[in-house]
Design a protein around this motif. Structure first.
Motif, mmCIF file in Angstrom:
data_model
loop_
_atom_site.group_PDB
_atom_site.id
_atom_site.type_symbol
_atom_site.label_atom_id
_atom_site.label_comp_id
_atom_site.label_asym_id
_atom_site.label_seq_id
_atom_site.Cartn_x
_atom_site.Cartn_y
_atom_site.Cartn_z
ATOM 1 N N TYR A 326 0.809 -1.212 0.000
ATOM 2 C CA TYR A 326 0.000 0.000 0.000
ATOM 3 C C TYR A 326 0.847 1.268 0.000
ATOM 4 N N TYR A 327 2.147 1.115 -0.280
ATOM 5 C CA TYR A 327 2.980 2.308 -0.444
ATOM 6 C C TYR A 327 2.422 3.196 -1.553
ATOM 7 N N LEU A 328 2.494 4.508 -1.326
ATOM 8 C CA LEU A 328 2.222 5.473 -2.386
ATOM 9 C C LEU A 328 3.369 5.469 -3.391
ATOM 10 N N ASP A 329 3.128 5.966 -4.579
ATOM 11 C CA ASP A 329 4.216 6.113 -5.541
ATOM 12 C C ASP A 329 5.295 7.021 -4.959
ATOM 13 N N HIS A 330 6.521 6.804 -5.387
ATOM 14 C CA HIS A 330 7.684 7.479 -4.791
ATOM 15 C C HIS A 330 7.507 8.998 -4.730
ATOM 16 N N ALA A 345 7.329 6.441 7.493
ATOM 17 C CA ALA A 345 6.210 7.250 7.986
ATOM 18 C C ALA A 345 4.886 6.603 7.601
ATOM 19 N N LEU A 346 3.912 6.690 8.469
ATOM 20 C CA LEU A 346 2.588 6.151 8.177
ATOM 21 C C LEU A 346 2.012 6.779 6.910
ATOM 22 N N GLU A 347 2.326 8.046 6.690
ATOM 23 C CA GLU A 347 1.786 8.774 5.548
ATOM 24 C C GLU A 347 2.339 8.277 4.211
ATOM 25 N N CYS A 348 3.332 7.371 4.247
ATOM 26 C CA CYS A 348 3.820 6.753 3.007
ATOM 27 C C CYS A 348 2.825 5.747 2.447
ATOM 28 N N LYS A 363 -17.256 -6.810 4.047
ATOM 29 C CA LYS A 363 -18.647 -6.965 3.573
ATOM 30 C C LYS A 363 -18.825 -8.152 2.637
ATOM 31 N N GLY A 364 -17.720 -8.843 2.320
ATOM 32 C CA GLY A 364 -17.800 -9.999 1.428
ATOM 33 C C GLY A 364 -17.630 -9.663 -0.032
ATOM 34 N N GLU A 365 -17.251 -8.432 -0.348
ATOM 35 C CA GLU A 365 -17.082 -8.031 -1.739
ATOM 36 C C GLU A 365 -15.729 -8.484 -2.290
ATOM 37 N N ARG A 366 -15.655 -8.548 -3.618
ATOM 38 C CA ARG A 366 -14.412 -8.903 -4.290
ATOM 39 C C ARG A 366 -13.599 -7.636 -4.521
ATOM 40 N N VAL A 367 -12.286 -7.699 -4.158
ATOM 41 C CA VAL A 367 -11.410 -6.536 -4.220
ATOM 42 C C VAL A 367 -10.118 -6.928 -4.932
ATOM 43 N N ILE A 368 -9.537 -5.999 -5.672
ATOM 44 C CA ILE A 368 -8.212 -6.197 -6.256
ATOM 45 C C ILE A 368 -7.202 -5.465 -5.365
ATOM 46 N N LEU A 369 -6.422 -6.239 -4.622
ATOM 47 C CA LEU A 369 -5.425 -5.647 -3.719
ATOM 48 C C LEU A 369 -4.207 -5.188 -4.523
ATOM 49 N N PRO A 370 -3.598 -4.072 -4.140
ATOM 50 C CA PRO A 370 -2.470 -3.535 -4.915
ATOM 51 C C PRO A 370 -1.184 -4.332 -4.713
ATOM 52 N N ILE A 371 -0.287 -4.184 -5.662
ATOM 53 C CA ILE A 371 1.084 -4.699 -5.562
ATOM 54 C C ILE A 371 2.025 -3.521 -5.797
ATOM 55 N N PHE A 372 2.969 -3.334 -4.907
ATOM 56 C CA PHE A 372 3.930 -2.241 -5.084
ATOM 57 C C PHE A 372 5.181 -2.775 -5.755
ATOM 58 N N ASP A 373 5.593 -2.123 -6.825
ATOM 59 C CA ASP A 373 6.799 -2.496 -7.569
ATOM 60 C C ASP A 373 7.976 -1.720 -6.974
ATOM 61 N N PHE A 374 8.799 -2.409 -6.191
ATOM 62 C CA PHE A 374 9.892 -1.730 -5.496
ATOM 63 C C PHE A 374 11.018 -1.314 -6.435
ATOM 64 N N ALA A 376 10.447 -0.174 -9.673
ATOM 65 C CA ALA A 376 9.940 1.044 -10.331
ATOM 66 C C ALA A 376 9.527 2.108 -9.320
ATOM 67 N N GLN A 377 9.427 1.711 -8.029
ATOM 68 C CA GLN A 377 9.025 2.631 -6.959
ATOM 69 C C GLN A 377 7.624 3.204 -7.178
ATOM 70 N N LYS A 378 6.739 2.356 -7.687
ATOM 71 C CA LYS A 378 5.346 2.780 -7.856
ATOM 72 C C LYS A 378 4.454 1.543 -7.892
ATOM 73 N N ARG A 379 3.153 1.779 -7.818
ATOM 74 C CA ARG A 379 2.197 0.686 -7.797
ATOM 75 C C ARG A 379 2.169 -0.010 -9.156
ATOM 76 N N ALA A 380 2.171 -1.332 -9.121
ATOM 77 C CA ALA A 380 2.143 -2.124 -10.354
ATOM 78 C C ALA A 380 0.741 -2.062 -10.980
ATOM 79 N N PRO A 381 0.674 -2.203 -12.300
ATOM 80 C CA PRO A 381 -0.645 -2.139 -12.957
ATOM 81 C C PRO A 381 -1.550 -3.308 -12.579
ATOM 82 N N GLU A 382 -0.966 -4.465 -12.290
ATOM 83 C CA GLU A 382 -1.789 -5.617 -11.921
ATOM 84 C C GLU A 382 -1.990 -5.630 -10.401
#
Length: 552
Positions: A326-330, A345-348, A363-374, A376-382
């Motif tokens: 759940y890291y934010l992009d760099h 920092a928590l704010e990262c 709530k039982g819903e289907r979610v796509i959890l993020p993957i952080f690309d370390f 590229a230092q940003k969230r992966a598209p998948e």
């Protein structure tokens, strides 16, 4: 004719200092009436006691208790002061006091010989310590043949020191003295008792806490971490069950060929505790989020996997989720006071996204959890598709797991928070507790060299920053945990020694990290090495030395 040395003091201008002048006297000229705030010095890049003399040109930087080495010297010296005061109170005896472990801003201590801890005794002890401080007695260091040092402590009623030195490879040992009372300490001391004006003694549990000043030089409010203390106490009882409370006793077990028994007992203790945690979690099916946090090198990954196995055995279906994803992009991360990205920092973290995802999962819903690309230092598209069924739980691991600001939208009953740390069971001897922070640092040196190609020098250089992050983001929340798990293995330093020593010896003398490497090498020198072939591939120590059956 008086000779002078050219000395640069505290990074300022170079001054002429008389050759042979004691560093403590030089500190009095530099600090005036506040000279006692300087407790150690770095003389030409070498950590030095203030009882040393100026002998050559160079630089001298005085260290106060704001510095970690200064803090260590003050604390050791205060323990010696306490030991001296106890002998003053009971001159016809051989009184003993055991410094067991760090708790809050002090050390938890108990008296030996069946002596009860009473308010009067603690009051008398504190008063006597103050009297000795007022006398400003010198703390002197003398070198003894190790055989004589062993005999000295045998006669002085300190069997743990006697046993420790029995395994010492050096032919000589430095012994400290205050007015006829001798002691051995792992590290440097202040010059005299007059430096030790600030301390307190608080009764606690069956013993008391010897309290130290903070960075502001004052004693703060006494708020002992009760949950942490209970874990330390239980761990100490485990050690007592194996008759291994000190390094000397561990060395006895290794030299007597009891390593297999020791390994099996330690793993049994640990598995029993993990099973108890799994029972507690499984007893309430409202618990969907197992939040695991702890300081660096606590063994969180192996613990999480072993806990997951125990949860599966109880009919639950655990899914591991790293909060790092759940890291934010760099370019969105906050910066620290030095303008550097503050990755701890928590704010990262994308707190809003995390809470939205977890609420939907609840709530039982289907979610796509993020993957952080370390890389590229940003969230992966998948991402990772996730949906929680009745028996599904998430095992969430990350440094902010205990902070309710991270999971503010989740009902309290849906969370089960576990604090994990390596809280060593051992003391070096009666008066020298084994630092849990040092244990984790040695773990990290070994692991990072094996898995990340990081040198011991690089790991030590970043350790202060790592530790600051722990103080800000982990330790303040440890008492809010529903449970605590101690990941320390009683024999681990004897195992880590084999891997860590070559790495530490590889740090050059010219390095700024050399003095810390020397200190850690001295610590490891107390331990006999222990072979690893009997250690199971499920053991938590395998996360650091290699050979784990888990993907760590």
């Amino acid at each position: 004719m008086q000779e002078f040395c050219e000395i640069r003091i505290n990074g300022g201008d170079t001054q002429e200092v008389p050759r042979g002048q004691r560093l403590s006297d030089l500190a009095k000229k530099v600090y005036g009436e506040d000279y006692e705030q300087a407790v150690l010095a770095i003389y030409n890049e070498k950590l030095t006691e203030l009882t040393h003399d100026v002998k050559r040109d160079g630089s001298i930087d005085f260290l106060t208790t704001d510095n970690k080495d200064g803090q260590r010297a003050y604390r050791r010296s205060l323990i010696f002061l306490m030991h001296k005061a106890l002998h003053e109170l009971f001159p016809e005896e051989k009184p003993t006091v055991f410094v067991q472990y760090s708790i809050g801003d002090g050390y938890y201590c108990t008296f030996g010989g069946g002596r009860r801890t009473t308010k009067k005794l603690l009051s008398d002890l504190k008063k006597k310590m103050k009297e000795i401080v007022a006398l400003d007695l010198p703390i002197t260091k003398n070198t003894y043949p190790t055989s004589e040092a062993i005999e000295l402590f045998a006669k002085g009623g300190m069997p743990d020191k006697e046993k420790l030195l029995h395994y010492r490879s050096n032919s000589s040992t430095n012994i400290y003295e205050i007015d006829g009372i001798h002691d051995y300490f792992y590290g440097y001391m202040v010059p005299s008792t007059g430096y030790l004006k600030t301390f307190d003694i608080e009764p606690f549990d069956d013993g008391f806490v010897l309290r130290f000043p903070g960075n502001d030089g004052r004693i703060g409010e006494f708020n002992p971490p009760v949950k942490l203390f209970s874990v330390l106490k239980r761990t100490r009882e485990w050690a007592a069950a194996m008759d291994i409370n000190t390094v000397g006793a561990l060395n006895d077990a290794i030299s007597q060929g009891r390593t297999k028994e020791m390994i099996l007992m330690q793993e049994a203790f640990m598995e029993e505790r993990i099973g108890a945690l799994a029972n507690e979690i499984a007893s309430d099916r409202n618990r969907k989020f197992i939040m695991i946090a702890g300081p660096s090198s606590s063994g969180k990954t192996t613990f999480s996997k072993r806990l997951s196995i125990q949860l599966k055995a109880r009919g639950l279906n655990p899914h591991a989720v790293s909060l790092d994803n759940y890291y934010l992009d760099h370019d969105q991360m906050p910066v620290d006071e030095n303008g550097e990205r503050d990755f701890e920092a928590l704010e990262c973290l994308d707190i809003e996204q995390f809470n939205e995802d977890m609420t939907r999962l609840l709530k039982g819903e289907r979610v796509i959890l993020p993957i952080f690309d370390f890389v590229a230092q940003k969230r992966a598209p998948e991402g990772i598709p996730m949906q929680l069924a009745e028996n599904d739980v998430l095992v969430l691991e990350g440094i902010h797991g205990l902070n309710d600001r991270l999971s503010y939208s989740l009902p309290k009953e849906s969370k089960y928070k576990i604090y994990i740390s390596a809280l060593t069971q051992l003391s070096i001897d009666e008066h020298n507790p084994l630092s849990t922070t040092d244990g984790r640092l040695i773990r990290r040196i070994v692991r990072d060299a094996r898995t990340r190609g990081t040198t011991a020098e690089e790991t030590i250089a970043m350790w202060d920053s790592v530790h600051r992050g722990e103080k800000n983001n982990i330790f303040p929340f440890q008492e809010s945990a529903d449970a605590m798990f101690n990941s320390a293995l009683i024999y681990e330093m004897a195992v880590l020694k084999i891997y860590a020593e070559p790495l530490l010896y590889g740090i050059p003398v010219t390095s700024k990290q050399h003095s810390e490497a020397k200190r850690l090498l001295k610590l490891l020198d107390y331990f006999l090495p222990m072979p690893t072939e009997d250690i199971a591939n499920t053991s938590l120590i395998r996360e650091f030395i290699g050979g784990s059956c888990f993907n760590v």
